[in-house]
Design a protein around this motif. Structure first.
Motif, PDB file in Angstrom:
ATOM      1  N   UNK A  36       0.866  -0.579  -0.185  1.00 60.26           N
ATOM      2  CA  UNK A  36      -0.231   0.033  -0.065  1.00 60.26           C
ATOM      3  C   UNK A  36       0.714   1.351   0.250  1.00 60.26           C
ATOM      4  N   UNK A  37       0.449   1.826  -0.746  1.00 57.74           N
ATOM      5  CA  UNK A  37       1.475   3.439  -0.533  1.00 57.74           C
ATOM      6  C   UNK A  37       0.220   4.632  -0.920  1.00 57.74           C
ATOM      7  N   UNK A  38       0.734   4.857   0.177  1.00 60.68           N
ATOM      8  CA  UNK A  38      -0.267   6.396  -0.198  1.00 60.68           C
ATOM      9  C   UNK A  38      -0.045   7.518  -0.675  1.00 60.68           C
ATOM     10  N   UNK A  39      -0.453   8.224  -0.766  1.00 57.56           N
ATOM     11  CA  UNK A  39      -0.565   9.349  -1.925  1.00 57.56           C
ATOM     12  C   UNK A  39       1.186   8.899  -2.747  1.00 57.56           C
ATOM     13  N   UNK A  40       0.085   7.436  -3.575  1.00 53.60           N
ATOM     14  CA  UNK A  40       0.951   7.451  -4.822  1.00 53.60           C
ATOM     15  C   UNK A  40       0.387   7.897  -6.052  1.00 53.60           C
ATOM     16  N   UNK A  41      -0.922   8.479  -6.433  1.00 58.21           N
ATOM     17  CA  UNK A  41      -0.943   8.890  -7.501  1.00 58.21           C
ATOM     18  C   UNK A  41       0.057  10.068  -8.382  1.00 58.21           C
ATOM     19  N   UNK A  76       6.481  -1.209  -9.693  1.00 54.37           N
ATOM     20  CA  UNK A  76       5.417  -2.150 -10.048  1.00 54.37           C
ATOM     21  C   UNK A  76       5.765  -4.005 -10.778  1.00 54.37           C
ATOM     22  N   UNK A  77       6.574  -3.776 -11.187  1.00 50.87           N
ATOM     23  CA  UNK A  77       7.238  -5.331 -11.448  1.00 50.87           C
ATOM     24  C   UNK A  77       7.599  -6.503 -10.525  1.00 50.87           C
ATOM     25  N   UNK A  78       7.102  -6.351  -9.724  1.00 48.99           N
ATOM     26  CA  UNK A  78       7.543  -7.249  -8.548  1.00 48.99           C
ATOM     27  C   UNK A  78       6.304  -7.796  -7.712  1.00 48.99           C
ATOM     28  N   UNK A  79       5.115  -6.037  -7.436  1.00 49.04           N
ATOM     29  CA  UNK A  79       4.708  -5.841  -6.632  1.00 49.04           C
ATOM     30  C   UNK A  79       3.338  -5.846  -7.347  1.00 49.04           C
ATOM     31  N   UNK A  80       1.846  -6.289  -5.745  1.00 49.98           N
ATOM     32  CA  UNK A  80       0.689  -5.584  -6.539  1.00 49.98           C
ATOM     33  C   UNK A  80       0.391  -4.584  -5.516  1.00 49.98           C
ATOM     34  N   UNK A  81       0.203  -3.632  -6.607  1.00 53.56           N
ATOM     35  CA  UNK A  81       0.087  -2.180  -5.716  1.00 53.56           C
ATOM     36  C   UNK A  81      -1.106  -1.921  -5.843  1.00 53.56           C
ATOM     37  N   UNK A  82      -1.136  -1.244  -4.351  1.00 55.16           N
ATOM     38  CA  UNK A  82      -2.298  -0.742  -4.049  1.00 55.16           C
ATOM     39  C   UNK A  82      -1.986   1.453  -3.777  1.00 55.16           C
ATOM     40  N   UNK A  83      -3.036   1.626  -4.462  1.00 52.03           N
ATOM     41  CA  UNK A  83      -2.940   3.182  -4.864  1.00 52.03           C
ATOM     42  C   UNK A  83      -3.433   3.759  -4.310  1.00 52.03           C
ATOM     43  N   UNK A  84      -2.948   4.534  -3.124  1.00 50.35           N
ATOM     44  CA  UNK A  84      -3.391   5.068  -1.866  1.00 50.35           C
ATOM     45  C   UNK A  84      -3.825   7.088  -2.475  1.00 50.35           C
ATOM     46  N   UNK A  85      -5.208   6.646  -2.305  1.00 48.72           N
ATOM     47  CA  UNK A  85      -5.008   8.189  -2.246  1.00 48.72           C
ATOM     48  C   UNK A  85      -6.739   8.683  -2.228  1.00 48.72           C
ATOM     49  N   UNK A  86      -7.014   9.972  -2.014  1.00 44.10           N
ATOM     50  CA  UNK A  86      -8.467  10.832  -1.342  1.00 44.10           C
ATOM     51  C   UNK A  86      -9.621  10.526  -1.640  1.00 44.10           C
ATOM     52  N   UNK A  87      -9.610  10.539  -3.724  1.00 37.73           N
ATOM     53  CA  UNK A  87     -10.518  10.853  -4.512  1.00 37.73           C
ATOM     54  C   UNK A  87     -10.066   9.002  -5.208  1.00 37.73           C
ATOM     55  N   UNK A  88     -11.153   8.688  -6.047  1.00 34.94           N
ATOM     56  CA  UNK A  88     -11.082   7.217  -6.985  1.00 34.94           C
ATOM     57  C   UNK A  88     -10.867   8.097  -8.030  1.00 34.94           C
ATOM     58  N   UNK A  89     -11.287   9.035  -8.781  1.00 30.61           N
ATOM     59  CA  UNK A  89     -11.047  10.098  -9.964  1.00 30.61           C
ATOM     60  C   UNK A  89      -9.468  10.372  -9.444  1.00 30.61           C
ATOM     61  N   UNK A 101      -6.892   0.273  -6.796  1.00 32.42           N
ATOM     62  CA  UNK A 101      -7.289   2.044  -5.445  1.00 32.42           C
ATOM     63  C   UNK A 101      -7.660   1.496  -3.745  1.00 32.42           C
ATOM     64  N   UNK A 102      -7.100   1.916  -3.528  1.00 34.46           N
ATOM     65  CA  UNK A 102      -7.385   2.190  -1.834  1.00 34.46           C
ATOM     66  C   UNK A 102      -7.669   3.887  -1.571  1.00 34.46           C
ATOM     67  N   UNK A 103      -9.193   4.091  -1.495  1.00 29.38           N
ATOM     68  CA  UNK A 103      -9.260   5.380  -1.254  1.00 29.38           C
ATOM     69  C   UNK A 103      -9.866   5.446   0.042  1.00 29.38           C
ATOM     70  N   UNK A 104      -9.225   6.550   0.745  1.00 23.84           N
ATOM     71  CA  UNK A 104      -9.086   7.217   1.923  1.00 23.84           C
ATOM     72  C   UNK A 104      -9.256   8.862   2.597  1.00 23.84           C
ATOM     73  N   UNK A 105      -9.464   9.301   2.852  1.00 23.33           N
ATOM     74  CA  UNK A 105      -9.460  10.799   3.190  1.00 23.33           C
ATOM     75  C   UNK A 105      -8.501  10.398   4.251  1.00 23.33           C
ATOM     76  N   UNK A 106      -7.024   9.828   4.697  1.00 26.38           N
ATOM     77  CA  UNK A 106      -6.292   9.074   5.466  1.00 26.38           C
ATOM     78  C   UNK A 106      -6.198  10.377   7.132  1.00 26.38           C
ATOM     79  N   UNK A 107      -7.082  11.437   7.066  1.00 27.62           N
ATOM     80  CA  UNK A 107      -7.627  12.263   8.230  1.00 27.62           C
ATOM     81  C   UNK A 107      -9.053  11.857   9.310  1.00 27.62           C
ATOM     82  N   UNK A 108      -9.790  10.717   7.920  1.00 24.05           N
ATOM     83  CA  UNK A 108     -11.094  10.293   8.685  1.00 24.05           C
ATOM     84  C   UNK A 108     -11.208   8.707   8.977  1.00 24.05           C
ATOM     85  N   UNK A 109     -10.892   8.330   9.835  1.00 24.05           N
ATOM     86  CA  UNK A 109     -10.533   7.785  10.708  1.00 24.05           C
ATOM     87  C   UNK A 109     -11.720   6.149  10.418  1.00 24.05           C
ATOM     88  N   UNK A 110     -13.133   6.810  10.189  1.00 30.01           N
ATOM     89  CA  UNK A 110     -13.912   5.823   9.886  1.00 30.01           C
ATOM     90  C   UNK A 110     -13.650   5.593   8.230  1.00 30.01           C
TER      91      UNK A 110
END
Length: 236
Positions: free
Chosen positions: A10-15, A27-40, A54-63
């Motif tokens: 999982x890489x946060x801020x990966x966009x 990317x060639x060796x790992x499955x990447x979870x692309x972290x970001x606040x919005x899917x787009x 995708x790994x979509x979440x506002x990191x300041x929102x614990x829920x």
């Protein structure tokens, strides 16, 4: 290597910026979870990588973060690359600016790591935090950001010892990097932007890959990466 055999990171801020460079390098060796606040914002990176989601979440929102973490069934590494810099003097920095930088640069990192610990322990995984040269020293006008990076270094130092033998923990400390954040910093300082003076995001990605590729008997605990041609007076 098939998809199921690939380790998951999982890489946060990966966009964009350093986070995207790290995703490209792994990317060639790992499955990447692309972290970001919005899917787009993360979908273009997901579409461009050979094995990604995708790994979509506002990191300041614990829920929201908790809901995103609950969807994961395995994880081998997390790279904390998301962050914010709002440089200003102590006199000019509001309470809200202090809180915002600490919330994203420290609290969000610590809380996401806490939520991921069961998965990371199960894989004897790896936590990588993209810190800064400002995590070692501070300069006038940079106190709030630097304070948050000092705190991030304290977090990784504590986590490393608490989880020694179960997880590996690495702190990466870049100097000035050619990113959108750096453009904003130099604009704020009133300086002409000269990208050739700064590190390429791919250089930081190479340091992350070095840490992740280390053999199981070794932990790359801390790496400082500095621009070769930038004088000490211009380094963070």
């Amino acid at each position: 290597m098939s998809t199921i055999e690939r380790p998951v990171v999982l890489i946060t801020g990966a966009s964009r910026g350093i986070g995207r460079a790290i995703a490209d390098a792994l990317a060639g060796e790992w499955r990447i979870l692309v972290g970001g606040t919005r899917l787009e914002s993360v979908q273009p990176a997901v579409d461009a990588l050979p094995d990604a989601a995708p790994f979509v979440a506002d990191l300041t929102d614990p829920t929201a973060v908790g809901a995103a973490v609950a969807q994961l069934d395995r994880l081998n590494a997390v790279v904390h690359s998301a962050g914010v810099s709002e440089g200003s003097t102590v006199e000019e920095t509001s309470r809200e600016q202090w809180a915002h930088q600490f919330e994203l640069n420290v609290v969000a990192v610590a809380d996401l790591t806490r939520m991921l610990l069961p998965l990371l322990r199960a894989s004897r995984g790896h936590v990588v935090a993209i810190n800064s040269g400002s995590g070692f020293t501070s300069n006038p006008g940079n106190g709030p950001y630097s304070a948050s990076k000092f705190a991030l270094r304290a977090f990784t130092d504590a986590l490393r010892e608490e989880e020694r033998g179960r997880l590996r923990v690495t702190s990466i400390h870049p100097g000035r990097v050619d990113t959108d954040m750096q453009r904003q910093i130099q604009e704020r300082l009133g300086h002409e932007y000269q990208p050739e003076k700064y590190l390429k995001p791919s250089s930081i990605a190479a340091a992350v890959k070095l840490a992740l590729d280390a053999s199981e008997d070794a932990t790359v605990e801390s790496v400082a990466v500095r621009p070769s041609g930038l004088p000490r007076s211009e380094r963070p």
